[in-house]
Enzyme design. Structure first.
Site, PDB file in Angstrom:
ATOM      1  N   CYS A 106      76.970 111.113 113.909  1.00  0.00           N
ATOM      2  CA  CYS A 106      77.910 111.428 114.639  1.00  0.00           C
ATOM      3  C   CYS A 106      79.238 110.930 114.269  1.00  0.00           C
ATOM      4  CB  CYS A 106      77.609 111.315 116.079  1.00  0.00           C
ATOM      5  SG  CYS A 106      78.754 112.154 117.286  1.00  0.00           S
ATOM      6  N   HIS A 107      80.042 110.225 114.914  1.00  0.00           N
ATOM      7  CA  HIS A 107      81.196 109.468 114.644  1.00  0.00           C
ATOM      8  C   HIS A 107      81.061 108.065 113.982  1.00  0.00           C
ATOM      9  CE1 HIS A 107      82.704 112.446 117.585  1.00  0.00           C
ATOM     10  NE2 HIS A 107      83.893 111.930 117.226  1.00  0.00           N
ATOM     11  N   ALA A 108      79.873 107.707 113.893  1.00  0.00           N
ATOM     12  CA  ALA A 108      79.465 106.287 113.104  1.00  0.00           C
ATOM     13  C   ALA A 108      80.033 106.131 111.985  1.00  0.00           C
ATOM     14  CB  ALA A 108      78.011 106.080 113.415  1.00  0.00           C
TER      15      ALA A 108
END
Length: 187
Positions: A106-108
């Protein structure tokens, strides 16, 4: 096998920490949650605060050699906070330098960009961070999971079965029955 380290803080996407963690543990892996502060961290679930997870240790006390791999759950808040912490970025760089699997969903992948380790690598992530990944030198694709060397990246919670399978493959774990069912349902 050495444990799998999970680094997260408040605002992690609940499903992206809890589901892979559960699948890894079901398959026999030990997981350790490291964070910036002791106690518990709270997940984010469908626009509200979700369940809490116990913190096993502080990020500043982690020794890379003690772990088989690093898993980084997403959510918007969690990686945005973590990418500003020098100890977190140092650990991401150390795992990479050691060639150990780093799985970010995801945003990681923002953390991978911040650590300067995606130049020339094929990666994916949440649509809103793809320009950041490109600007950091990554070759961004839109698929469930991208594996390039030791880096494993995925886009969103729907990709958790493929994400977890890629991480398990990277550390040499067998696939569990529930993983196989989840993958068939996701296909």
């Amino acid at each position: 096998m050495k444990p799998i380290l999970i680094i997260a803080t408040d605002g992690f996407e609940q499903s992206e920490l809890m589901e892979p963690k559960g699948l890894l543990e079901e398959a026999g892996a030990k997981t350790i949650v490291a964070s910036l502060e002791e106690g518990e961290i709270k997940g984010w679930d469908n626009g509200n605060w979700g369940k809490s997870v116990k913190v096993d240790m502080l990020v500043k006390d982690v020794t890379t050699d003690d772990y088989a791999a690093l898993m980084l759950p997403g959510g918007q808040m969690n990686p945005d906070i973590l990418r500003m912490n020098k100890d977190v970025i140092r650990l991401v760089q150390e795992f990479d330098k050691a060639g150990k699997p780093i799985a970010a969903i995801c945003h990681a992948p923002w953390l991978l960009a911040e650590a300067g380790i995606i130049r020339g690598k094929v990666v994916t992530g949440w649509p809103s961070i793809r320009t950041d990944l490109t600007n950091a030198g990554g070759a961004v694709i839109d698929q469930k999971v991208a594996v390039d060397g030791n880096l494993i990246t995925s886009r969103n919670p729907d990709d958790i079965p493929a994400f977890t399978k890629a991480l398990k493959d990277a550390v040499g774990m067998q696939q569990s029955n529930s993983d196989a069912k989840a993958q068939k349902q996701a296909a």
